[in-house]
Design a protein around this motif. Structure first.
Motif, PDB file in Angstrom:
ATOM      1  N   VAL A  92      34.946 -13.854  58.616  1.00 25.91           N
ATOM      2  CA  VAL A  92      35.872 -13.501  59.328  1.00 25.91           C
ATOM      3  C   VAL A  92      35.762 -12.621  59.974  1.00 25.91           C
ATOM      4  O   VAL A  92      36.587 -11.916  57.964  1.00 25.91           O
ATOM      5  N   ARG A  93      37.113 -11.954  60.660  1.00 31.32           N
ATOM      6  CA  ARG A  93      38.340 -10.138  60.283  1.00 31.32           C
ATOM      7  C   ARG A  93      38.885 -10.605  60.492  1.00 31.32           C
ATOM      8  O   ARG A  93      38.679 -10.812  62.188  1.00 31.32           O
ATOM      9  N   ALA A  94      39.647 -10.165  60.301  1.00 32.93           N
ATOM     10  CA  ALA A  94      41.204 -10.371  60.571  1.00 32.93           C
ATOM     11  C   ALA A  94      41.577  -9.101  61.529  1.00 32.93           C
ATOM     12  O   ALA A  94      43.134  -8.372  60.762  1.00 32.93           O
ATOM     13  N   ARG A  95      41.243  -8.616  62.532  1.00 37.04           N
ATOM     14  CA  ARG A  95      41.070  -7.853  63.111  1.00 37.04           C
ATOM     15  C   ARG A  95      42.971  -7.884  63.674  1.00 37.04           C
ATOM     16  O   ARG A  95      43.430  -5.918  63.862  1.00 37.04           O
ATOM     17  N   ARG A  96      42.922  -8.561  64.605  1.00 32.90           N
ATOM     18  CA  ARG A  96      44.127  -8.725  65.586  1.00 32.90           C
ATOM     19  C   ARG A  96      45.359  -9.218  64.238  1.00 32.90           C
ATOM     20  O   ARG A  96      45.576  -7.896  65.317  1.00 32.90           O
ATOM     21  N   ALA A  97      45.474  -9.313  62.906  1.00 24.72           N
ATOM     22  CA  ALA A  97      46.978  -9.618  62.215  1.00 24.72           C
ATOM     23  C   ALA A  97      46.779  -8.177  62.046  1.00 24.72           C
ATOM     24  O   ALA A  97      48.061  -7.877  62.350  1.00 24.72           O
ATOM     25  N   ARG A  98      45.584  -7.216  61.287  1.00 27.47           N
ATOM     26  CA  ARG A  98      46.076  -6.150  61.175  1.00 27.47           C
ATOM     27  C   ARG A  98      46.566  -5.030  62.362  1.00 27.47           C
ATOM     28  O   ARG A  98      47.836  -4.585  62.338  1.00 27.47           O
ATOM     29  N   VAL A  99      45.796  -4.827  63.553  1.00 28.16           N
ATOM     30  CA  VAL A  99      46.948  -4.253  64.662  1.00 28.16           C
ATOM     31  C   VAL A  99      47.317  -5.142  65.677  1.00 28.16           C
ATOM     32  O   VAL A  99      48.741  -4.261  65.430  1.00 28.16           O
ATOM     33  N   GLU A 100      47.550  -6.373  65.710  1.00 27.11           N
ATOM     34  CA  GLU A 100      49.105  -6.040  66.195  1.00 27.11           C
ATOM     35  C   GLU A 100      50.517  -6.630  65.626  1.00 27.11           C
ATOM     36  O   GLU A 100      51.298  -6.663  66.275  1.00 27.11           O
ATOM     37  N   LEU A 101      50.145  -7.257  63.964  1.00 27.66           N
ATOM     38  CA  LEU A 101      51.014  -7.293  63.604  1.00 27.66           C
ATOM     39  C   LEU A 101      51.673  -6.533  61.781  1.00 27.66           C
ATOM     40  O   LEU A 101      52.301  -6.805  61.633  1.00 27.66           O
ATOM     41  N   ASP A 102      50.414  -5.972  61.975  1.00 31.05           N
ATOM     42  CA  ASP A 102      50.768  -4.502  61.252  1.00 31.05           C
ATOM     43  C   ASP A 102      50.828  -5.724  59.716  1.00 31.05           C
ATOM     44  O   ASP A 102      51.285  -4.838  58.803  1.00 31.05           O
ATOM     45  N   TRP A 103      49.873  -6.401  59.943  1.00 31.34           N
ATOM     46  CA  TRP A 103      49.849  -6.772  58.034  1.00 31.34           C
ATOM     47  C   TRP A 103      48.429  -6.652  57.355  1.00 31.34           C
ATOM     48  O   TRP A 103      47.316  -5.752  57.070  1.00 31.34           O
ATOM     49  N   ARG A 104      49.148  -5.616  56.041  1.00 35.19           N
ATOM     50  CA  ARG A 104      48.623  -5.438  55.207  1.00 35.19           C
ATOM     51  C   ARG A 104      48.946  -6.085  54.108  1.00 35.19           C
ATOM     52  O   ARG A 104      49.407  -6.250  52.476  1.00 35.19           O
ATOM     53  N   PRO A 105      47.687  -7.060  53.661  1.00 35.72           N
ATOM     54  CA  PRO A 105      47.672  -7.418  52.101  1.00 35.72           C
ATOM     55  C   PRO A 105      47.526  -6.698  51.459  1.00 35.72           C
ATOM     56  O   PRO A 105      46.636  -5.643  51.260  1.00 35.72           O
ATOM     57  N   ARG A 106      48.076  -7.450  50.179  1.00 35.46           N
ATOM     58  CA  ARG A 106      47.756  -6.526  48.784  1.00 35.46           C
ATOM     59  C   ARG A 106      47.859  -7.438  47.295  1.00 35.46           C
ATOM     60  O   ARG A 106      47.482  -6.721  46.322  1.00 35.46           O
ATOM     61  N   ALA A 107      47.590  -8.347  47.868  1.00 35.36           N
ATOM     62  CA  ALA A 107      47.103  -9.074  46.139  1.00 35.36           C
ATOM     63  C   ALA A 107      46.195  -8.984  45.570  1.00 35.36           C
ATOM     64  O   ALA A 107      45.437  -8.148  46.487  1.00 35.36           O
ATOM     65  N   LYS A 108      45.591  -8.927  44.774  1.00 38.46           N
ATOM     66  CA  LYS A 108      44.178  -8.928  44.453  1.00 38.46           C
ATOM     67  C   LYS A 108      43.291 -10.050  45.462  1.00 38.46           C
ATOM     68  O   LYS A 108      43.645 -11.057  45.007  1.00 38.46           O
ATOM     69  N   GLY A 109      41.839  -9.849  45.018  1.00 33.96           N
ATOM     70  CA  GLY A 109      41.282  -9.821  45.095  1.00 33.96           C
ATOM     71  C   GLY A 109      40.499 -11.796  44.550  1.00 33.96           C
ATOM     72  O   GLY A 109      40.956 -11.560  43.659  1.00 33.96           O
ATOM     73  N   LEU A 110      39.491 -12.176  45.173  1.00 30.03           N
ATOM     74  CA  LEU A 110      39.518 -13.365  44.258  1.00 30.03           C
ATOM     75  C   LEU A 110      39.168 -13.689  43.348  1.00 30.03           C
ATOM     76  O   LEU A 110      38.922 -14.221  42.525  1.00 30.03           O
ATOM     77  N   ILE A 111      37.749 -11.928  43.141  1.00 28.06           N
ATOM     78  CA  ILE A 111      36.734 -12.533  42.224  1.00 28.06           C
ATOM     79  C   ILE A 111      37.817 -12.225  40.352  1.00 28.06           C
ATOM     80  O   ILE A 111      37.385 -12.243  39.448  1.00 28.06           O
ATOM     81  N   GLU A 112      38.502 -11.063  41.137  1.00 29.60           N
ATOM     82  CA  GLU A 112      39.695 -10.060  40.212  1.00 29.60           C
ATOM     83  C   GLU A 112      40.954 -11.098  39.901  1.00 29.60           C
ATOM     84  O   GLU A 112      40.479 -11.746  38.647  1.00 29.60           O
ATOM     85  N   GLU A 113      41.329 -12.192  40.617  1.00 31.11           N
ATOM     86  CA  GLU A 113      41.744 -13.331  40.601  1.00 31.11           C
ATOM     87  C   GLU A 113      41.161 -14.190  39.242  1.00 31.11           C
ATOM     88  O   GLU A 113      42.379 -14.885  38.770  1.00 31.11           O
ATOM     89  N   ILE A 114      40.300 -14.122  39.461  1.00 31.91           N
ATOM     90  CA  ILE A 114      39.498 -16.074  38.737  1.00 31.91           C
ATOM     91  C   ILE A 114      40.114 -14.846  37.463  1.00 31.91           C
ATOM     92  O   ILE A 114      39.707 -15.830  36.219  1.00 31.91           O
ATOM     93  N   GLU A 115      39.068 -13.838  37.032  1.00 32.91           N
ATOM     94  CA  GLU A 115      38.691 -12.898  35.901  1.00 32.91           C
ATOM     95  C   GLU A 115      39.750 -12.938  34.916  1.00 32.91           C
ATOM     96  O   GLU A 115      39.813 -13.546  33.707  1.00 32.91           O
TER      97      GLU A 115
END
Length: 300
Positions: free
Chosen positions: A271-294
């Motif tokens: 999926v792509r969270a286009r609406r959250a980024r455009v309508e709510l100005d959501w800006r995720p900043r946390a570590k990516g999944l692979i980085e968080e695991i490793e």
């Protein structure tokens, strides 16, 4: 604000409820046991004893709140209808938690190139048809003078901030790797899931509470990985040499159960969270999944 949260002792609901309580809101949370009640109290959440089958309890708690966050179950129609009936005509918000397996395709570990955003038509699998129908019912309450909003996370990772600390897929894979001495995926492991960190998901709920229009639906994702990529990262994190192994679907079902194996661990959900980024100005900043695991919380 007065906020009622179902799933207050769980992973998503607990993280959201703890954040809201820490921000100074008066939060009540549905719990099923005295032990869970004590645990949420320590986070500044007032427990409401009951289950999702207690329609009168849910209606009373929802009606007394300024808004409701439903994060206990994506599928419990009775609980949803009880709370929405109490909110109809009030103008209050109902923030419901769905899940991106509504677009999932059973593929026995093979890759799918189908990618969905909020405007893509969805033909759900039989296992998720009832969830899609429930989502449609919830959004229809925009015409009944309340503010229904759906947040639809993909694979969630990271450590929760409430009572419930763990998500589903990644801990299942890590536990299986520890058990076997090697990470393992269902089938070839080429199936892909979008994913989102719990530390990015909670802010999305806050934005949805603050300014999402009635009838809004938001996917939540900030990247995607195949299950094979996830298993490789788990092997590196645990120090296991070599490549992860491919389980037969029979073995996967033996480990996780048929529903989890087919609909969660061996399916695709992109999926792509286009609406959250455009309508709510959501800006995720946390570590990516692979980085968080490793390098992150799973290693710690």
């Amino acid at each position: 604000m007065k906020i009622f949260c179902t799933g207050a002792s769980g992973y998503i609901g607990g993280s959201v409820a703890a954040h809201l309580a820490a921000a100074g809101h008066q939060v009540t949370g549905l719990v099923r046991s005295a032990e869970k009640a004590e645990a949420v109290c320590r986070l500044g959440i007032e427990p409401v004893m009951g289950t999702l089958d207690d329609a009168a309890v849910l209606a009373r708690a929802a009606g007394a709140a300024d808004l409701v966050v439903n994060a206990a179950s994506a599928d419990h129609r009775g609980a949803v209808t009880a709370m929405l009936a109490a909110l109809a005509g009030s103008g209050k918000a109902f923030i419901h938690t769905s899940g991106s397996s509504i677009v999932g395709t059973r593929s026995r570990g093979a890759r799918s190139d189908d990618v969905f955003d909020e405007n893509t038509p969805v033909t759900p699998s039989p296992a998720r048809a009832a969830r899609v129908a429930l989502n449609e019912l919830i959004l229809s309450f925009r015409d009944k003078e309340c503010r229904p909003v759906i947040v639809c996370p993909s694979l969630i990772y990271g450590i929760g901030h409430g009572v419930g600390r763990d998500s589903v897929q990644v801990p299942l894979l890590i536990n299986l790797a520890r058990k076997r001495g090697n990470a393992a995926h269902a089938g070839p492991g080429e199936n892909i899931w979008s994913n989102v960190h719990i530390d990015d998901l909670v802010p999305l709920y806050m934005l949805a509470i603050d300014k999402a229009p009635a009838g809004s639906f938001y996917f939540a994702e900030n990247g995607e990985n195949s299950m094979r990529e996830v298993c490789r990262a788990i092997n590196r994190m645990l120090g296991f040499p070599g490549q992860p192994s491919a389980m037969s679907m029979l073995d996967a079902e033996s480990e996780w159960g048929e529903g989890t194996a087919e609909n969660t661990m061996a399916s695709n959900s992109r999926v792509r969270a286009r609406r959250a980024r455009v309508e709510l100005d959501w800006r995720p900043r946390a570590k990516g999944l692979i980085e968080e695991i490793e390098q992150g919380c799973y290693r710690e």
